[in-house]
Design a protein around this motif. Structure first.
Motif, PDB file in Angstrom:
ATOM      1  N   THR A  80       0.833  -1.209   0.000  1.00  0.00           N
ATOM      2  CA  THR A  80       0.000   0.000   0.000  1.00  0.00           C
ATOM      3  C   THR A  80       0.865   1.256   0.000  1.00  0.00           C
ATOM      4  OG1 THR A  80      -1.678  -1.238   1.226  1.00  0.00           O
ATOM      5  CG2 THR A  80      -1.892   1.165   1.172  1.00  0.00           C
ATOM      6  N   SER A 111      -5.225   4.193   7.030  1.00  0.00           N
ATOM      7  CA  SER A 111      -6.273   3.777   6.088  1.00  0.00           C
ATOM      8  C   SER A 111      -6.598   2.292   6.245  1.00  0.00           C
ATOM      9  CB  SER A 111      -5.844   4.069   4.648  1.00  0.00           C
ATOM     10  OG  SER A 111      -5.688   5.454   4.443  1.00  0.00           O
ATOM     11  N   LEU A 112      -5.541   1.455   6.327  1.00  0.00           N
ATOM     12  CA  LEU A 112      -5.769   0.019   6.446  1.00  0.00           C
ATOM     13  C   LEU A 112      -6.413  -0.341   7.780  1.00  0.00           C
ATOM     14  CD1 LEU A 112      -2.496  -1.447   4.875  1.00  0.00           C
ATOM     15  CD2 LEU A 112      -4.745  -1.204   3.817  1.00  0.00           C
ATOM     16  N   SER A 113      -6.111   0.410   8.812  1.00  0.00           N
ATOM     17  CA  SER A 113      -6.704   0.133  10.124  1.00  0.00           C
ATOM     18  C   SER A 113      -8.068   0.788  10.294  1.00  0.00           C
ATOM     19  CB  SER A 113      -5.768   0.600  11.235  1.00  0.00           C
ATOM     20  OG  SER A 113      -5.560   1.999  11.159  1.00  0.00           O
ATOM     21  N   THR A 114      -8.562   1.453   9.232  1.00  0.00           N
ATOM     22  CA  THR A 114      -9.873   2.134   9.204  1.00  0.00           C
ATOM     23  C   THR A 114      -9.955   3.265  10.216  1.00  0.00           C
ATOM     24  OG1 THR A 114     -10.973   0.692  10.808  1.00  0.00           O
ATOM     25  CG2 THR A 114     -10.969  -0.039   8.509  1.00  0.00           C
ATOM     26  N   ARG A 169      -7.687  -2.701   2.505  1.00  0.00           N
ATOM     27  CA  ARG A 169      -8.202  -2.494   3.858  1.00  0.00           C
ATOM     28  C   ARG A 169      -9.026  -3.702   4.318  1.00  0.00           C
ATOM     29  NH1 ARG A 169     -11.029   1.729   2.822  1.00  0.00           N
ATOM     30  NH2 ARG A 169      -9.350   3.210   3.223  1.00  0.00           N
ATOM     31  N   THR A 199      -9.057   0.270  -0.810  1.00  0.00           N
ATOM     32  CA  THR A 199     -10.220  -0.308  -0.128  1.00  0.00           C
ATOM     33  C   THR A 199     -10.150  -1.834  -0.060  1.00  0.00           C
ATOM     34  OG1 THR A 199     -11.604   1.579  -0.745  1.00  0.00           O
ATOM     35  CG2 THR A 199     -12.735  -0.474  -0.141  1.00  0.00           C
TER      36      THR A 199
END
Length: 337
Positions: A29, A60-63, A88, A85
């Protein structure tokens, strides 16, 4: 519950694999964001550094999504839709991998059980995986019996673990219950070996097996006391081994004739010295005296009965006879110079 033999992965290795996948996904990412860093804007409006790309990838990946770095160009937003997305979602799957692994293992185990049941035929059920049960399984394997056609029924957790670690199919439960024996498909098995530590349990298992199979399955049972042997035969056992009496005879032989016990141990010890074996009579051997064969025949079995080879009347081999002979294990054959 059916326990199929599994190749288990250590917990540290499983954790290391998940961490490696998570780190790899983060690095992928970061690379995607860094290549398209001009399409992003931060609150300082001074462009994205490599550290900023790492920061944006992690949040972003951990929201978490603080909103201080946002994609502004159409290309950057398209990359977020098509790459960030899905990454994620994949990252979240890795984080909750333990739960998913349990569900996957259950589904995979159900598929394996289904395939195993479809292939199951002419198998042997061993009730009890203690000292006698393990020795019985070892004897079956020694004589070339396929491990996949041996089923262990055991109610002790330690015995279940040991059987599964030895590559055997193990069914957890009490063998006196018909539902447990039906799990092992007792109606279509070749034989049932009863090697429990209790004579009372052996009698109950024998009665249950006979009831479920209408006496069509061979039952071999071991008992501790000689007085219970007749009861087991009346219950439906075809062969009964009295462990205490057999041990007593061996002790007596050791006292009165020590060399004989060495011969018996040699015959019963797998992989070395001499061993008892059985085979069908060949067509060329029909009509001959078993004593005249090249192999040392010690017994002849005809229609399930043992025929004595000595005496006044000479016994000749007939079609369908089984020959019990002594073979020499290959590992024990040496060359003397």
């Amino acid at each position: 519950m059916i326990h199929l033999p599994l190749v288990r992965q250590g917990p540290l290795r499983a954790l290391a694999v998940r961490v490696a996948l998570a780190v790899g996904l983060v690095l992928f990412t970061v690379a995607v964001i860094y290549l398209d860093r001009d399409g992003y804007r931060d609150v300082n409006e001074d462009g994205l550094t490599l550290l900023d790309c790492f920061y944006y990838a992690v949040v972003s990946l951990s929201t978490t999504g603080y909103g201080d770095i946002t994609p502004v160009t159409p290309d950057a937003r398209l990359v977020n839709v098509l790459v960030i997305t899905p990454a994620r979602v994949l990252f979240l799957i890795i984080l909750v991998g333990t739960t998913l692994e349990v569900l996957t293992d259950q589904y995979r185990n159900s598929l394996r059980v289904g395939r195993w049941r479809r292939k199951l035929k002419d198998h042997v059920i061993v009730c009890g995986y203690g000292t006698k049960g393990r020795a019985a399984v070892a004897a079956l394997l020694e004589n070339g019996y396929d491990k996949s056609r041996i089923i262990v029924v055991e109610n002790r957790e330690a015995g279940i673990r040991q059987a599964a670690s030895n590559g055997l199919v193990a069914i957890e439960g009490n063998a006196t219950r018909s539902s447990v024996l039906n799990e092992a498909d007792v109606k279509n098995c070749k034989a049932v070996i009863i090697a429990t530590d209790s004579d009372e349990a052996s009698v109950l298992i024998t009665l249950t097996v006979r009831q479920l199979t209408a006496g069509q399955v061979r039952i071999i049972a071991a008992v501790r006391e000689q007085e219970n042997a007749a009861l087991l035969k009346q219950s439906g056992a075809h062969h009964v081994i009295v462990s205490s009496a057999t041990a007593g005879r061996l002790l007596g032989l050791t006292t009165t004739a020590p060399p004989l016990i060495d011969v018996v141990e040699d015959l019963l010890t797998p992989g070395q010295g001499m061993a008892l074996a059985m085979r069908s009579a060949e067509r060329s051997e029909v009509g001959q005296n078993p004593r005249q064969l090249a192999t040392l025949v010690v017994a002849l079995i005809r229609r399930g009965k043992v025929l004595p080879l000595g005496g006044e009347h000479a016994v000749t081999i007939e079609t369908g006879d089984m020959l019990v002979y002594i073979r020499v294990e290959e590992s024990s054959v040496g060359v003397t110079v």
